[in-house]
Write an enzyme that holds these catalytic residues in place. Structure first.
Site, PDB file in Angstrom:
ATOM      1  CD  GLU A 317      -2.518  -1.463   2.497  1.00 39.99           C
ATOM      2  OE1 GLU A 317      -2.208  -0.713   3.623  1.00 39.99           O
ATOM      3  OE2 GLU A 317      -3.573  -2.215   2.699  1.00 39.99           O
ATOM      4  CB  CYS A 413      -8.559   1.679   8.120  1.00 34.83           C
ATOM      5  SG  CYS A 413      -8.025   1.220   6.534  1.00 34.83           S
TER       6      CYS A 413
END
Length: 651
Positions: A317, A413
């Protein structure tokens, strides 16, 4: 760094904007209740959360096992922070009562020494604080501190604030450079932001000092996480090994003053940069500001997607190398774009440079809200700039880039992060110094500054028009500094700025402009009006030639909004379409269907029609077609279909 400014907080700004008020209302009326039900495992056919039940178990109010990610607590914290800001926007006694009940459960879960993390309270109490690299205890603590500060500011209630102060004190007692304390840094940065929020709310210097410790300790010993792993003899993710760790992943490879390139996990990096900028501004720390500026410039010049997306590498990521910005394999996590708003906001508080406000606009109107379905009940974690059905979300290398938004995630998240951003929008609109009131965002609002009540009326981002009505609270001279978006050119026909009906000549405006703000200094009278007007032209944007994905391509923008093309409007094979050199695009308001209320673009273009063979020596034939582009932020609301931001241009 310039004169000290203060944020005009959310309590002092009421959003009254045709674009944003609808989004805030959707978040408050639909998204917050929906996410509350998800956190309580009350929504069928989505990923189980169990996050609130984890707190009940840790508090001894329920029996059961911990469920979810090691950082599951943070979902509750971000939801609570979003609730806090929503109560400012729209008071809701029932919601506040339910939030108070959850806070009561959190308080009961806290251990006598201040420790608070449901995974380790329930599942592995013997391993507390042993794995800072992987186990997110400090990350969860930081989010809970942010929630506590927001809830105290919104309601005046300090129960959660005291919980997080006890937690922060436990952290301070354990970690630091003093004799007898452990040297340690978080594996996922966030506690630094939380500690700074506690400092700003309580004024207690120890929280700011702890934030500085965690920031400045980072990179002093690049082998810290490896040594920690060897010492404990186990790891949370995967099979234990003695392999060396890639410390660029969490920016532990160099000290914060030596880092000159954005590398590693994008959200970790941007949370760290946010705390660095907050601390630099708070302490007027020029060295730390310059470290922030170096990292900012690297991102803006080499690592930022046109949509505001950050993180081109799905492995980790992460930020990729300079100019490596793949479209269909982009990661561009929603949380990263939200974190970029935080970073830009603190940079702006140190230096009133419109370039920071421009980036906040880019993020707000594009790659943050693209993370949420128009119905408020589905979410993107990843925000690609190109989607190919049958490939996106399915083939190796593309599985992360889903073509449609799921209802929830095991790692959730992003959804609660969005609600805390949207409900706190007011805090990004105005700042104030001893002599000047700064307007950063052209959003409809009523702002109560120390010097004046300022009402902004606008139909931005669809129209280039805004009216600022000033009602001064002082008879002394002060300055209103209005941010002018980077694409506004007052030398063009139709662009002007006037005060009480008198247009200021472009030549004079250029003298009054500084770093993207026009400074209007006067003794303000009641009902004085500043009018900003400019044509909203469709603009072609070209990528740096180092960005190999976009060679020969063009993207379209109108105002701050990035546009994309979907198969739903343009048929199959978007790659066969061409944008004409002499583009003439018409903007029109969509008045029906799911895209109602958004401005779309209609234009003539071309389709390249081939022979149908896999390979042919006959060139494709150019056919004239009508093309439609939609705002990137609303793509994938009409089922699975092709999407492209960057389109090949006619040559």
């Amino acid at each position: 760094m310039e004169q000290k400014v203060r944020e005009i907080g959310s309590r002092s700004v009421k959003i009254t904007d045709a674009f944003w008020s609808k989004i805030q209302q959707k978040v408050i009326d639909v998204v917050i209740p929906f996410q509350e039900k998800v956190l309580n495992d009350e929504i069928p056919n989505v990923e189980k959360s169990h996050a609130i039940e984890n707190f009940r178990i840790a508090a001894g109010l329920s029996e059961g096992e911990f469920y979810g990610m090691v950082f599951q607590d943070s979902d509750v914290a971000k939801w609570l922070e979003g609730v806090a800001y929503s109560l400012i926007v729209k008071p809701d006694e029932a919601l506040e009562t339910r939030a108070d009940e959850i806070i009561g459960i959190i308080e009961k879960a806290q251990q006598p020494d201040g420790y608070l993390d449901t995974y380790f309270i329930i599942k592995e109490p013997e391993h507390r604080w042993q794995n800072l690299h992987e186990c997110h205890e400090l990350y969860c603590a930081g989010h809970m501190m942010e929630a506590a500060a927001a809830y105290y500011e919104a309601t005046g209630k300090d129960k959660l604030l005291h919980v997080t102060e006890r937690l922060a004190d436990a952290i301070i007692n354990r970690f630091g450079s003093e004799e007898g304390k452990e040297h340690g840094i978080p594996g996922h940065q966030e506690v630094e932001i939380g500690l700074m929020r506690l400092y700003h709310v309580t004024g207690k210097e120890k929280y700011k000092h702890m934030a500085r410790y965690f920031l400045e300790e980072r990179g002093k010993n690049p082998d810290y996480f490896y040594e920690e792993k060897v010492k404990r003899g186990w790891q949370h993710w995967g099979q234990y090994s003695l392999d060396k760790l890639d410390v660029t992943y969490n920016q532990a490879h160099r000290t914060i003053y030596e880092q000159n390139e954005a590398v590693g996990h994008a959200v970790r990096a941007l949370y760290m940069y946010t705390a660095m900028a907050d601390l630099a501004g708070t302490d007027a720390d020029e060295r730390l500001y310059q470290a922030c500026r170096t990292l900012w410039d690297n991102i803006i010049q080499k690592k930022l997607y046109i949509t505001g997306g950050l993180g081109g590498n799905s492995e980790g990521e992460a930020f990729g190398p300079a100019y490596e910005l793949p479209n269909d394999m982009a990661y561009a996590e929603t949380c990263a774009s939200i974190a970029m708003v935080f970073f830009a906001h603190h940079m702006l508080e140190m230096d009133m440079d419109g370039a920071y406000a421009d980036i906040i606009e880019k993020e707000l109107y594009n790659s943050t809200i693209s993370g949420m379905q128009l119905d408020g009940e589905k979410y993107f974690y990843v925000n690609p700039l190109e989607c190919e059905p049958g490939v996106s979300g399915k083939l190796f290398g593309y599985r992360h880039a889903l073509p449609v938004r799921p209802g929830w995630y095991a790692c959730a998240c992003c959804p609660p992060n969005l609600i805390r951003l949207v409900t706190s929008l007011g805090k990004y609109c105005f700042s104030e110094s001893a002599s000047t009131v700064y307007s950063h965002l052209m959003i409809g609002q009523i702002a109560q500054t120390q010097k004046a009540k300022i009402t902004v009326e606008t139909s931005y981002p669809w129209e280039g028009h805004a009216v600022y009505t000033v009602e001064p609270k002082t008879d002394k001279v002060f300055t209103l500094a209005v941010h002018i978006p980077y694409f506004v050119d007052f030398t063009k026909e139709g662009a002007y700025l006037s005060v009480n009906g008198e247009t200021i000549p472009a030549a004079e405006l250029s003298i009054m402009m500084k770093k993207g703000y026009v400074y209007l200094t006067r003794t303000w009278q009641a009902k004085d009006q500043v009018v900003l007007h400019f044509p909203m032209e469709v603009r072609k944007v070209y990528a740096n030639q180092h960005v190999r994905e976009n060679a020969g391509c063009v993207a379209l923008m109108r105002g701050p909004v990035v546009y994309c093309f979907e198969g739903a409007d343009n048929g199959d094979l978007l790659q066969s379409l061409r944008i004409p050199k002499n583009l003439k695009a018409e903007a029109y308001l969509c008045e029906d269907g799911i895209l109602k209320g958004n401005v779309l673009l209609l234009m003539d273009g071309y389709r390249m029609a081939g022979s149908g063979e896999l390979y042919s020596e006959k060139p494709p034939v150019k056919e004239k077609v009508s093309l439609t582009a939609v705002p990137y932020c609303i793509w994938a609301n009409r089922g699975e279909n092709q999407m492209r931001v960057w389109m090949l241009e006619e040559f």
